[in-house]
Structures are given as structure tokens and as C-alpha cells.
Design an enzyme around this catalytic site. Structure first.
Site, PDB file in Angstrom:
ATOM      1  N   SER A 126       0.812  -1.221   0.000  1.00 51.69           N
ATOM      2  CA  SER A 126       0.000   0.000   0.000  1.00 51.69           C
ATOM      3  C   SER A 126       0.843   1.268   0.000  1.00 51.69           C
ATOM      4  O   SER A 126       1.923   1.307   0.598  1.00 51.69           O
ATOM      5  CB  SER A 126      -0.911   0.027   1.236  1.00 51.69           C
ATOM      6  OG  SER A 126      -1.806  -1.061   1.234  1.00 51.69           O
ATOM      7  N   HIS A 217      -7.544   0.069   5.930  1.00 51.51           N
ATOM      8  CA  HIS A 217      -7.131  -1.307   6.206  1.00 51.51           C
ATOM      9  C   HIS A 217      -7.173  -1.633   7.703  1.00 51.51           C
ATOM     10  O   HIS A 217      -7.602  -2.730   8.090  1.00 51.51           O
ATOM     11  CB  HIS A 217      -5.729  -1.564   5.646  1.00 51.51           C
ATOM     12  CG  HIS A 217      -5.707  -1.641   4.155  1.00 51.51           C
ATOM     13  ND1 HIS A 217      -6.376  -2.613   3.450  1.00 51.51           N
ATOM     14  CD2 HIS A 217      -5.115  -0.843   3.221  1.00 51.51           C
ATOM     15  CE1 HIS A 217      -6.194  -2.432   2.147  1.00 51.51           C
ATOM     16  NE2 HIS A 217      -5.441  -1.367   1.990  1.00 51.51           N
TER      17      HIS A 217
END
Length: 279
Positions: A126, A217
Site C-alpha cells: 500500500s 485497512h
């Protein structure tokens, strides 16, 4: 790749994390060792509401470069043990704030596990889109936490003898623009990783992570697993986070516990990240 062209074109249009540069680039992201999943609504049958791109691999990825390499040979998916979520894009601005990601990731994990029973690890690669802006705002206060010895050492490494942390901040930020050239043991490189760890794992607002991707997340039950130096050496990666990327790990047995931890104002993190935070 065999989906209708009108649908595939939507991936190019809506990809928000790593721009799709060409049809070859797109074909690589839909190769045999990749999967792409989306949520659809009956009223928008050819428009994904959200989609996630997945790479099947043998380990947690540390860099986006090989994943976007159009010339790389596909991995042997029958040996894959790890699923890497490397891009998640929301497509409908009118639905901003409505979270489909949690349900999508659950469905993707179930679908992948059914197709590939060997998969054991589910993680992301990410971006850290808010890190650079945060550090520009907070660099002086972070430097004030250093003792005189480390402050002087850092000053020498960036070519400036500091009188104070505030004086040094501008020089540190200027040197950070050349982050990819920093050797492994450079004081600034080590500090950038420590600051990134603190930004992701310790900087909360109203009980939620400052960084939007971390908020997504961690809110879905992942934990901050690992920082990757030069994970995204592109211009966008440097602009967002000096090239740093992060892996969030979805440990299926701990998702609820990680969520409960966040509800208490604490972020789930690996030992390595905790060590960086405390250095």
C-alpha cells in the site's frame, strides 16, 4: 482480459493508486498470476463500484516495480502461498464515505481460498499518501525528540550544523527529496522509516489513523506489518511518501481482535513496526 472491452476500459478510467499506462500494462494486471475483483450493482451493471487488483506470489511483496513490470514472466500460481492486494479503487464519487472495501476483501479472500487452497497469507502493498504532508508539518517537533548527539549527527549528514531542531527541519526535508539516494545506514533514512512507522501506528485523530489508506485497512482489521524502503520509486510515490510503501497483513484469526484494539485507540502492528516507533 476476456471481459467486455467497455468494462476493461473502466479499470483504466478509475484506477486511482497506480495509473494504468497502456493496454500492455492492463493486460499484465489481468495475467494468469493476477486477479481483479469488483462489486457491481444491478443499476450499474457495467460500472464497478469498487475493485481490487491482486497478485499471487510466494512472499509478501516489498516493491510495486516488479508487480507492474510488463516483461516479467507470470508466477506459478499453483505454488502461490500469498495474495497481495496492491490496488483498491473506489469509482463512484457519489458513494464516497460508503465503505464497500470490508465486504469486498472478505469475498475476495473466500474466493481465492476456494480456488487456491495453498494460500496462507493475505497482505497489501500500500501507498502512504499522507506521510510527506504530515512530516512537512511536524518535522521540527519530531526533531525536538532527538538528543543533542543524534541531532548533531543528522545535521552533519545533511550538511548543516543545527542551532536548534527548527533550524534543521528545512534542511532535513530538502535532503529527504533525494531519499532514494540515501545509503542504508544514513541517519536520515533510518529516521524517515521511524517517522513513517509512528505516522501509521501512533498518529490518530478521533481514534482513527490519520492516513486514509491506513484508516481503511486498519479499520477492516488488518495490522501494520512492514515498511518497504523505495517500495514505490515513481514520481507519485516520492511525492506522497519519499518512496516508502507499507504492507498491511490480514491475519484472518485476528481481524476482530485488531478491530477491537483500534476501537480502544490502539493500532495493531508487528514487532518490527513497534521497534521502529520506539527507537
Amino acid at each position: 482480459w476476456d471481459s467486455p472491452a467497455s468494462l476493461i476500459e473502466k479499470l483504466i478510467k478509475y484506477e486511482a493508486v497506480h495509473d494504468i499506462r497502456s493496454w500492455d500494462d492492463l493486460k499484465n494486471r489481468l495475467d494468469s498470476d493476477r486477479r481483479c475483483y469488483g462489486f457491481f450493482h444491478p443499476r450499474l451493471p457495467n460500472e464497478p463500484l469498487i475493485f481490487v487488483e491482486v497478485a499471487l506470489a510466494n512472499e509478501i511483496s516489498a516493491s510495486i516495480t516488479p508487480l507492474l513490470d510488463e516483461t516479467a514472466a507470470p508466477s506459478d500460481i499453483q505454488r502461490a502461498t500469498t495474495a497481495i492486494f496492491y490496488s483498491i479503487s473506489n469509482t463512484q464519487t457519489g458513494l464516497r464515505g460508503v465503505s464497500f472495501g470490508d465486504s469486498l476483501i472478505k469475498h475476495v479472500v473466500d474466493t481465492l481460498t476456494a480456488e487456491f487452497p495453498r494460500l496462507r497469507t493475505f497482505a497489501t502493498l500500500s501507498p502512504i499518501p499522507g506521510f510527506r504532508a504530515w512530516l512537512h508539518k511536524n518535522c521540527a517537533s519530531q526533531l525536538e525528540q532527538l538528543d543533542a548527539k543524534h541531532l548533531a549527527e543528522l545535521g552533519r549528514s545533511v550538511g548543516f550544523e543545527p542551532q536548534s531542531a527548527k533550524d534543521l527541519a528545512a534542511h532535513v526535508l530538502a535532503a529527504a527529496d533525494e531519499a532514494l539516494d540515501l545509503p542504508a545506514k544514513a541517519p536520515l533514512r533510518q529516521l524517515l522509516q521511524q517517522w513513517a512507522a509512528r505516522y501509521l501506528a501512533r498518529e490518530l485523530q478521533d481514534g482513527k489513523p490519520l492516513d486514509p489508506v491506513a484508516r481503511f485497512h486498519l479499520g477492516n482489521g488488518a495490522r501494520v506489518e512492514r515498511l518497504n524502503w523505495a517500495g514505490d520509486p515513481s514520481a507519485k510515490g516520492l511525492k506522497q511518501s519519499f518512496g516508502l510503501m507499507v504492507n498491511y497483513l490480514y491475519d484472518l484469526k485476528r481481524i476482530d481482535k485488531n478491530r477491537d484494539l483500534l476501537a480502544q485507540g490502539r493500532v495493531a502492528m508487528s514487532g518490527d513496526i513497534e521497534d521502529l516507533c520506539d527507537d
